[in-house]
Design a protein around this motif. Structure first.
Motif, PDB file in Angstrom:
ATOM      1  N   ARG A  77     -16.395  42.475  77.837  1.00  0.00           N
ATOM      2  CA  ARG A  77     -16.296  41.304  77.160  1.00  0.00           C
ATOM      3  C   ARG A  77     -15.272  41.212  75.942  1.00  0.00           C
ATOM      4  O   ARG A  77     -15.361  42.074  75.345  1.00  0.00           O
ATOM      5  CB  ARG A  77     -17.562  41.111  76.341  1.00  0.00           C
ATOM      6  N   LEU A  78     -14.536  40.192  76.108  1.00  0.00           N
ATOM      7  CA  LEU A  78     -13.531  40.070  75.103  1.00  0.00           C
ATOM      8  C   LEU A  78     -13.767  38.764  74.032  1.00  0.00           C
ATOM      9  O   LEU A  78     -14.434  37.771  74.338  1.00  0.00           O
ATOM     10  CB  LEU A  78     -11.974  39.639  75.631  1.00  0.00           C
ATOM     11  N   GLY A  79     -13.559  38.809  72.843  1.00  0.00           N
ATOM     12  CA  GLY A  79     -13.549  37.931  71.804  1.00  0.00           C
ATOM     13  C   GLY A  79     -12.549  36.749  72.456  1.00  0.00           C
ATOM     14  O   GLY A  79     -11.599  36.866  72.939  1.00  0.00           O
ATOM     15  N   GLY A  80     -12.841  35.728  71.849  1.00  0.00           N
ATOM     16  CA  GLY A  80     -12.106  34.266  72.084  1.00  0.00           C
ATOM     17  C   GLY A  80     -10.617  34.517  71.174  1.00  0.00           C
ATOM     18  O   GLY A  80     -10.475  34.943  70.215  1.00  0.00           O
ATOM     19  N   PRO A  81      -9.793  33.963  71.904  1.00  0.00           N
ATOM     20  CA  PRO A  81      -8.302  33.800  71.047  1.00  0.00           C
ATOM     21  C   PRO A  81      -8.301  33.058  69.936  1.00  0.00           C
ATOM     22  O   PRO A  81      -9.059  32.057  69.909  1.00  0.00           O
ATOM     23  CB  PRO A  81      -7.429  33.514  72.261  1.00  0.00           C
ATOM     24  N   ARG A  82      -7.645  33.178  69.054  1.00  0.00           N
ATOM     25  CA  ARG A  82      -7.423  32.209  67.828  1.00  0.00           C
ATOM     26  C   ARG A  82      -5.984  31.897  67.788  1.00  0.00           C
ATOM     27  O   ARG A  82      -5.094  32.776  68.058  1.00  0.00           O
ATOM     28  CB  ARG A  82      -7.793  32.813  66.361  1.00  0.00           C
ATOM     29  N   SER A  83      -5.802  30.773  67.182  1.00  0.00           N
ATOM     30  CA  SER A  83      -4.279  30.123  67.284  1.00  0.00           C
ATOM     31  C   SER A  83      -3.997  29.423  66.099  1.00  0.00           C
ATOM     32  O   SER A  83      -4.940  28.873  65.324  1.00  0.00           O
ATOM     33  CB  SER A  83      -4.177  29.209  68.453  1.00  0.00           C
ATOM     34  N   THR A  84      -2.715  29.435  65.838  1.00  0.00           N
ATOM     35  CA  THR A  84      -2.227  28.673  64.758  1.00  0.00           C
ATOM     36  C   THR A  84      -0.939  27.813  65.268  1.00  0.00           C
ATOM     37  O   THR A  84      -0.426  28.410  66.249  1.00  0.00           O
ATOM     38  CB  THR A  84      -1.713  29.437  63.324  1.00  0.00           C
ATOM     39  N   ALA A  85      -0.713  26.700  64.458  1.00  0.00           N
ATOM     40  CA  ALA A  85       0.503  25.875  65.069  1.00  0.00           C
ATOM     41  C   ALA A  85       1.214  25.337  64.048  1.00  0.00           C
ATOM     42  O   ALA A  85       0.688  24.816  62.983  1.00  0.00           O
ATOM     43  CB  ALA A  85      -0.017  24.891  66.055  1.00  0.00           C
ATOM     44  N   THR A  86       2.550  25.245  63.849  1.00  0.00           N
ATOM     45  CA  THR A  86       3.214  24.587  63.186  1.00  0.00           C
ATOM     46  C   THR A  86       4.141  23.592  63.559  1.00  0.00           C
ATOM     47  O   THR A  86       4.866  23.985  64.509  1.00  0.00           O
ATOM     48  CB  THR A  86       4.204  25.581  62.055  1.00  0.00           C
ATOM     49  N   VAL A  87       3.914  22.369  63.356  1.00  0.00           N
ATOM     50  CA  VAL A  87       4.668  21.447  64.152  1.00  0.00           C
ATOM     51  C   VAL A  87       5.578  20.473  63.112  1.00  0.00           C
ATOM     52  O   VAL A  87       5.357  20.399  62.235  1.00  0.00           O
ATOM     53  CB  VAL A  87       3.595  20.218  64.764  1.00  0.00           C
TER      54      VAL A  87
END
Length: 151
Positions: A77-87
């Motif tokens: 079981r893997l943890g969920g991915p986290r993300s950031t974005a610069t637009v």
């Protein structure tokens, strides 16, 4: 039925819109060309959520590749991915942190995930993806490796 065209029509209205900017002396409001009327702006938070979703899809595809016959056991079981974005100006830079199963070829897997995320976010948003940085939070050993540990 009204004689007024749709607000999205390229044809000018036969009379000024109430509360509009007025007219250009011809009795019709002056509208800018359709290409200049505006743009759809997607906030960075939305792009980050789309990128996290794409990362989950990429991890699921990796998991399916590992669980086919001859591909070994499915990962833990893997943890969920986290993300950031610069637009900025129709392009985005993405940062993704995720868990990966162990053992795995980290460089190859991160490259595949990076490529998948860039294509998928571009496909869903129409934005140019300038950079995708993938960082591994932790490596999660499979069940057979956990059982072999001495406590």
């Amino acid at each position: 039925m009204s004689d007024r065209p749709s607000p999205l029509s390229d044809q000018p209205s036969p009379r000024p819109f109430p509360g509009g900017r007025g007219d250009s002396g011809t009795g019709t409001p002056s509208l800018p060309a359709p290409a200049l009327r505006g743009a759809t702006l997607i906030p960075g938070t939305v792009v980050a959520r789309i990128a996290a979703r794409a990362a989950r899809e990429a991890l699921r595809l990796q998991r399916e590749a590992l669980s086919h016959p001859g591909g070994g056991e499915p990962p833990a079981r893997l943890g969920g991915p986290r993300s950031t974005a610069t637009v900025h100006d129709g392009s985005a830079c993405l940062g993704i942190s995720l868990d990966l199963p162990y053992p795995i070829d980290i460089a190859r897997t991160c490259g595949e995930i990076r490529h998948y995320i860039a294509e998928r976010v571009d496909q869903l948003t129409g934005m140019r993806i300038d950079d995708v940085t993938v960082s591994v939070r932790r490596l999660v050993p499979g069940e057979s490796l956990r059982r072999g540990r001495v406590q």
